[in-house]
Scaffold this motif. Structure first.
Motif, PDB file in Angstrom:
ATOM      1  N   GLN A 165       0.832  -1.205   0.000  1.00  0.00           N
ATOM      2  CA  GLN A 165       0.000   0.000   0.000  1.00  0.00           C
ATOM      3  C   GLN A 165       0.867   1.256   0.000  1.00  0.00           C
ATOM      4  O   GLN A 165       0.441   2.304  -0.455  1.00  0.00           O
ATOM      5  N   LYS A 166       2.089   1.159   0.514  1.00  0.00           N
ATOM      6  CA  LYS A 166       2.975   2.318   0.598  1.00  0.00           C
ATOM      7  C   LYS A 166       3.331   2.849  -0.793  1.00  0.00           C
ATOM      8  O   LYS A 166       3.723   3.995  -0.934  1.00  0.00           O
ATOM      9  N   ASP A 167       3.210   1.999  -1.804  1.00  0.00           N
ATOM     10  CA  ASP A 167       3.553   2.394  -3.172  1.00  0.00           C
ATOM     11  C   ASP A 167       2.377   3.026  -3.917  1.00  0.00           C
ATOM     12  O   ASP A 167       2.491   3.312  -5.109  1.00  0.00           O
ATOM     13  N   MET A 168       1.275   3.241  -3.223  1.00  0.00           N
ATOM     14  CA  MET A 168       0.084   3.832  -3.832  1.00  0.00           C
ATOM     15  C   MET A 168       0.429   5.170  -4.502  1.00  0.00           C
ATOM     16  O   MET A 168       0.004   5.442  -5.623  1.00  0.00           O
ATOM     17  N   VAL A 189     -10.225   5.270 -10.357  1.00  0.00           N
ATOM     18  CA  VAL A 189      -8.820   4.885 -10.550  1.00  0.00           C
ATOM     19  C   VAL A 189      -8.186   4.557  -9.200  1.00  0.00           C
ATOM     20  O   VAL A 189      -7.541   3.514  -9.031  1.00  0.00           O
ATOM     21  N   SER A 190      -8.385   5.427  -8.230  1.00  0.00           N
ATOM     22  CA  SER A 190      -7.812   5.239  -6.897  1.00  0.00           C
ATOM     23  C   SER A 190      -8.323   3.953  -6.243  1.00  0.00           C
ATOM     24  O   SER A 190      -7.551   3.177  -5.678  1.00  0.00           O
ATOM     25  N   GLN A 191      -9.633   3.720  -6.329  1.00  0.00           N
ATOM     26  CA  GLN A 191     -10.215   2.512  -5.733  1.00  0.00           C
ATOM     27  C   GLN A 191      -9.680   1.253  -6.400  1.00  0.00           C
ATOM     28  O   GLN A 191      -9.396   0.260  -5.739  1.00  0.00           O
ATOM     29  N   THR A 192      -9.524   1.283  -7.714  1.00  0.00           N
ATOM     30  CA  THR A 192      -9.015   0.139  -8.450  1.00  0.00           C
ATOM     31  C   THR A 192      -7.582  -0.171  -8.039  1.00  0.00           C
ATOM     32  O   THR A 192      -7.220  -1.338  -7.803  1.00  0.00           O
ATOM     33  N   ILE A 193      -6.767   0.877  -7.918  1.00  0.00           N
ATOM     34  CA  ILE A 193      -5.369   0.677  -7.520  1.00  0.00           C
ATOM     35  C   ILE A 193      -5.305   0.142  -6.087  1.00  0.00           C
ATOM     36  O   ILE A 193      -4.552  -0.797  -5.814  1.00  0.00           O
ATOM     37  N   LYS A 194      -6.098   0.697  -5.188  1.00  0.00           N
ATOM     38  CA  LYS A 194      -6.115   0.224  -3.797  1.00  0.00           C
ATOM     39  C   LYS A 194      -6.482  -1.242  -3.722  1.00  0.00           C
ATOM     40  O   LYS A 194      -5.858  -2.013  -2.990  1.00  0.00           O
ATOM     41  N   SER A 195      -7.507  -1.640  -4.475  1.00  0.00           N
ATOM     42  CA  SER A 195      -7.940  -3.038  -4.401  1.00  0.00           C
ATOM     43  C   SER A 195      -6.864  -3.963  -4.956  1.00  0.00           C
ATOM     44  O   SER A 195      -6.672  -5.081  -4.448  1.00  0.00           O
TER      45      SER A 195
END
Length: 145
Positions: free
Chosen positions: A113-116, A136-142
């Motif tokens: 998650q640190k690389d978000m 986009v943010s939600q997709t990357i987080k998941s």
């Protein structure tokens, strides 16, 4: 972009299109405020950012109006969003957005998650104004979890 908005504002005045005129005046004010803050005339990308921000604000308002059963306000706000969307670049499809996210994952090679921030830094210039950044943010987080 900016000149087109200003020209359409004049056209709306001449046609006495009150709703379009109101929206375009609001956009003009937001653009001028951003120009004052940045101390330079906005580029097309910056103008698109201002428009995207205004659309986001209205979408949040729609959700609140729906909670309060204010269908009249929901309809008028949706019409405002439609007017603003006329000035936005064509939105990318979900598949195209995921393709850009895949590219980012291949380039950045995130491990946690640190690389978000690194992934968002890679995709933001490519997708800003062309995709819903919350999606986009939600997709990357998941994908990171």
């Amino acid at each position: 972009m900016r000149n087109k908005i200003y020209a359409d504002l004049v056209a709306a005045m001449k046609q006495q299109d009150k709703e379009r005129l109101s929206v375009l005046r609001m956009v003009k004010g937001a653009i001028q405020l951003e120009e004052i803050n940045l101390k330079h005339e906005l580029t097309d990308d910056e103008t698109i950012g201002v428009l995207a921000k205004q659309i986001k604000i209205r979408k949040e308002s729609v959700l609140e109006f729906q909670k309060g059963n204010r269908n009249d306000l929901v309809e008028s706000t949706n019409r405002e969003i439609a007017i603003l969307n006329e000035y936005m670049p064509e939105q990318l499809s979900e598949e195209e957005v995921i393709k850009v996210i895949d590219e980012a994952f291949a380039a950045v090679n995130p491990t946690s998650q640190k690389d978000m921030g690194k992934v968002m830094g890679y995709v933001t210039p490519k997708l800003k104004g062309k995709a819903d950044m919350s999606f986009v943010s939600q997709t990357i987080k998941s994908r990171l979890s």
